[in-house]
Design a protein around this motif. Structure first.
Motif, PDB file in Angstrom:
ATOM      1  N   ASP A 291       0.822  -1.213   0.000  1.00 44.46           N
ATOM      2  CA  ASP A 291       0.000   0.000   0.000  1.00 44.46           C
ATOM      3  C   ASP A 291       0.856   1.264   0.000  1.00 44.46           C
ATOM      4  OD1 ASP A 291       0.932  -0.119   2.571  1.00 44.46           O
ATOM      5  OD2 ASP A 291      -1.020   0.198   3.533  1.00 44.46           O
ATOM      6  N   GLU A 292       2.115   1.130  -0.404  1.00 45.14           N
ATOM      7  CA  GLU A 292       2.982   2.306  -0.570  1.00 45.14           C
ATOM      8  C   GLU A 292       2.786   2.824  -1.985  1.00 45.14           C
ATOM      9  OE1 GLU A 292       7.094   2.260   0.802  1.00 45.14           O
ATOM     10  OE2 GLU A 292       6.640   0.425   1.937  1.00 45.14           O
ATOM     11  N   GLY A 293       1.825   3.711  -2.126  1.00 41.43           N
ATOM     12  CA  GLY A 293       1.546   4.221  -3.447  1.00 41.43           C
ATOM     13  C   GLY A 293       0.351   5.132  -3.461  1.00 41.43           C
ATOM     14  N   LEU A 294      -0.143   5.377  -4.650  1.00 41.77           N
ATOM     15  CA  LEU A 294      -1.287   6.236  -4.882  1.00 41.77           C
ATOM     16  C   LEU A 294      -2.369   5.438  -5.599  1.00 41.77           C
ATOM     17  CD1 LEU A 294       0.731   9.288  -6.250  1.00 41.77           C
ATOM     18  CD2 LEU A 294      -0.189   9.045  -3.926  1.00 41.77           C
ATOM     19  N   VAL A 295      -3.609   5.838  -5.422  1.00 42.49           N
ATOM     20  CA  VAL A 295      -4.725   5.270  -6.171  1.00 42.49           C
ATOM     21  C   VAL A 295      -5.319   6.393  -7.019  1.00 42.49           C
ATOM     22  CG1 VAL A 295      -7.001   4.207  -6.042  1.00 42.49           C
ATOM     23  CG2 VAL A 295      -5.206   3.487  -4.463  1.00 42.49           C
ATOM     24  N   LEU A 296      -5.351   6.173  -8.322  1.00 39.73           N
ATOM     25  CA  LEU A 296      -5.841   7.162  -9.279  1.00 39.73           C
ATOM     26  C   LEU A 296      -7.209   6.730  -9.802  1.00 39.73           C
ATOM     27  CD1 LEU A 296      -2.760   7.723  -9.167  1.00 39.73           C
ATOM     28  CD2 LEU A 296      -2.842   8.164 -11.623  1.00 39.73           C
ATOM     29  N   ALA A 297      -8.135   7.671  -9.876  1.00 44.07           N
ATOM     30  CA  ALA A 297      -9.458   7.365 -10.424  1.00 44.07           C
ATOM     31  C   ALA A 297      -9.995   8.587 -11.162  1.00 44.07           C
ATOM     32  CB  ALA A 297     -10.428   6.959  -9.319  1.00 44.07           C
ATOM     33  N   PHE A 298     -10.536   8.343 -12.349  1.00 45.81           N
ATOM     34  CA  PHE A 298     -11.315   9.380 -13.017  1.00 45.81           C
ATOM     35  C   PHE A 298     -12.685   9.457 -12.350  1.00 45.81           C
ATOM     36  CE2 PHE A 298      -8.623   8.140 -16.803  1.00 45.81           C
ATOM     37  CZ  PHE A 298      -7.914   9.324 -16.846  1.00 45.81           C
ATOM     38  N   VAL A 299     -13.126  10.676 -12.048  1.00 47.25           N
ATOM     39  CA  VAL A 299     -14.412  10.872 -11.377  1.00 47.25           C
ATOM     40  C   VAL A 299     -15.274  11.791 -12.235  1.00 47.25           C
ATOM     41  CG1 VAL A 299     -15.567  11.716  -9.302  1.00 47.25           C
ATOM     42  CG2 VAL A 299     -13.342  10.583  -9.110  1.00 47.25           C
ATOM     43  N   PHE A 300     -16.456  11.286 -12.596  1.00 50.38           N
ATOM     44  CA  PHE A 300     -17.418  12.086 -13.356  1.00 50.38           C
ATOM     45  C   PHE A 300     -18.314  12.841 -12.396  1.00 50.38           C
ATOM     46  CE2 PHE A 300     -21.814  12.212 -15.139  1.00 50.38           C
ATOM     47  CZ  PHE A 300     -21.589  13.236 -16.046  1.00 50.38           C
ATOM     48  N   ASP A 301     -18.449  14.141 -12.621  1.00 50.52           N
ATOM     49  CA  ASP A 301     -19.291  15.012 -11.808  1.00 50.52           C
ATOM     50  C   ASP A 301     -20.509  15.401 -12.636  1.00 50.52           C
ATOM     51  OD1 ASP A 301     -20.504  17.126 -10.418  1.00 50.52           O
ATOM     52  OD2 ASP A 301     -18.593  17.754  -9.559  1.00 50.52           O
ATOM     53  N   GLN A 302     -21.661  14.865 -12.247  1.00 52.82           N
ATOM     54  CA  GLN A 302     -22.877  15.092 -13.030  1.00 52.82           C
ATOM     55  C   GLN A 302     -23.270  16.568 -13.043  1.00 52.82           C
ATOM     56  OE1 GLN A 302     -26.525  13.436 -11.420  1.00 52.82           O
ATOM     57  NE2 GLN A 302     -27.186  12.806 -13.458  1.00 52.82           N
ATOM     58  N   ALA A 303     -23.041  17.283 -11.948  1.00 47.89           N
ATOM     59  CA  ALA A 303     -23.494  18.676 -11.842  1.00 47.89           C
ATOM     60  C   ALA A 303     -22.838  19.560 -12.901  1.00 47.89           C
ATOM     61  CB  ALA A 303     -23.210  19.214 -10.443  1.00 47.89           C
ATOM     62  N   ARG A 304     -21.580  19.335 -13.175  1.00 50.32           N
ATOM     63  CA  ARG A 304     -20.898  20.165 -14.178  1.00 50.32           C
ATOM     64  C   ARG A 304     -20.657  19.421 -15.487  1.00 50.32           C
ATOM     65  NH1 ARG A 304     -15.435  19.755 -15.008  1.00 50.32           N
ATOM     66  NH2 ARG A 304     -14.242  18.379 -13.645  1.00 50.32           N
ATOM     67  N   ASP A 305     -21.130  18.173 -15.556  1.00 51.37           N
ATOM     68  CA  ASP A 305     -20.967  17.343 -16.754  1.00 51.37           C
ATOM     69  C   ASP A 305     -19.501  17.302 -17.174  1.00 51.37           C
ATOM     70  OD1 ASP A 305     -21.807  15.631 -18.766  1.00 51.37           O
ATOM     71  OD2 ASP A 305     -22.141  17.257 -20.201  1.00 51.37           O
ATOM     72  N   GLY A 306     -18.647  17.057 -16.196  1.00 47.92           N
ATOM     73  CA  GLY A 306     -17.209  16.997 -16.468  1.00 47.92           C
ATOM     74  C   GLY A 306     -16.528  15.996 -15.566  1.00 47.92           C
ATOM     75  N   SER A 307     -15.244  15.791 -15.802  1.00 44.61           N
ATOM     76  CA  SER A 307     -14.477  14.793 -15.063  1.00 44.61           C
ATOM     77  C   SER A 307     -13.217  15.399 -14.486  1.00 44.61           C
ATOM     78  CB  SER A 307     -14.102  13.621 -15.977  1.00 44.61           C
ATOM     79  OG  SER A 307     -15.241  12.974 -16.489  1.00 44.61           O
TER      80      SER A 307
END
Length: 343
Positions: A291-307
């Motif tokens: 667990d020595e690291g980073l976790v990356l995730a794309f997150v979609f935000d419905q309110a602004r229709d962006g990621s």
């Protein structure tokens, strides 16, 4: 004659032997450069003449790329290996009972694991232009364990409870058992491909001496897209990162990322909030620890229709993000990604 060069290449991406391949499971890979510009269809110097799964596995020990392709006509399943230099060195037809949709598989140090599950090809649906795969009450469900280097005749098939799995987290061998952790749907597409149920984290333990399978539910919350530290691929893992509360057709309620500690039993959760939907959490190592690291995730935000790209501390994903990077366009959730280091 099927044209395997006409794929959308929209499901996953893998870097191996100096090449970056964009993948979709019903076609040949598409090679891209590190700026994601298209180079062209890639067929391993003419040696691959069928589709390639979107979920190949790189063996951390040998550097080999293991993958397969499935088809709605014989051979229904073909297993392939490319060596660490990227040369296709093995293609082996694997006998299965019929044309199933096999999305993913697993590897261990000594074995390959195939999931022969009851989502099967339906010619009538295909002829009408609908999604050509549907749940079958009659097909059954099996795990096939192939010794590395073996042939189709060496596959040992073990019956399991009917289900469907898009994505295993990992598989490994321990004390005469082959352990596979998966996101398991008890049933899927029984009313057609628009009929989605929920998956849960589940464990199969195959007795390598007898072939018997013990099944264990590991959690009751809905999850999908389980990932581990890929340096542990095929060997024992401690941590699994997954999207919790995932719904394929809705974002209003949002979803979380959850970290399972398979040794201690504890979980951590990062809540993104209503209308915010993360994709899978990709682990990027910054040290030797799991667990020595980073976790990356794309997150979609419905309110602004962006990621945005959200970066979390892998050891404490429940804390505030390390970084949030707003992106110039939306990234559809539900597809896959991988970290490719520069150079």
């Amino acid at each position: 004659q099927v044209d395997y060069t006409a794929g959308k290449a929209n499901t996953n991406v893998v870097a191996h032997a100096g090449r970056v391949l964009a993948l979709v499971e019903n076609a040949l890979p598409t090679e891209v450069d590190t700026d994601l510009e298209t180079i062209g269809v890639y067929d391993f110097a003419g040696k691959l003449n069928g589709p390639m799964t979107a979920h190949p596995k790189i063996c951390p020990r040998t550097g080999e790329l293991h993958f397969f392709g499935y088809s709605f006509f014989p051979p229904f399943l073909t297993y392939h290996v490319a060596d660490r230099e990227g040369r296709l060195v093995r293609s082996e037809g694997i006998d299965v009972r019929g044309p199933t949709m096999m999305h993913d598989f697993a590897i261990t140090e000594n074995h390959i694991v195939f999931m022969d599950l009851p989502i099967v090809f339906d010619l009538e649906r295909a002829m009408s232009g609908d999604m050509p795969y549907v749940w079958s009450d009659d097909y059954g469900a099996r795990l096939g364990v192939l010794p590395r280097g073996g042939t189709s005749a060496d596959v040992r098939w073990s019956e399991i409870e009917p289900c469907y799995v898009f994505h295993p987290a990992n598989a490994f061998e321990r004390d005469g058992q082959l352990v596979i952790d998966v996101a398991r749907y008890p049933q899927l597409w029984a009313g057609g491909p628009e009929s989605f149920t929920s998956a849960n984290l589940h464990r199969w333990s195959v007795d390598l001496a007898t072939g018997r399978v013990a099944e264990q539910a590991l959690d009751d919350r809905p999850i999908e897209f389980p990932r581990i530290d890929d340096r542990r691929n095929g060997s024992a893992h401690r941590y699994v990162y997954a999207v919790a509360g995932f719904q394929i057709d809705a974002v209003e309620g949002g979803a979380d990322l959850v970290r399972y500690d398979q040794e201690g039993g504890a979980t951590q959760t990062h809540a993104f909030g209503p209308g915010r939907m993360p994709g899978e959490g990709v682990f990027v190592a910054t040290g030797d620890g799991e667990d020595e690291g980073l976790v990356l995730a794309f997150v979609f935000d419905q309110a602004r229709d962006g990621s945005e790209l959200v970066v979390l501390d892998a050891a404490r994903i429940d804390r505030e993000p390390v970084a949030r990077i707003e992106l110039p366009r939306r990234v559809p959730f539900g597809f896959h990604g991988n970290w490719v280091p520069a150079g």
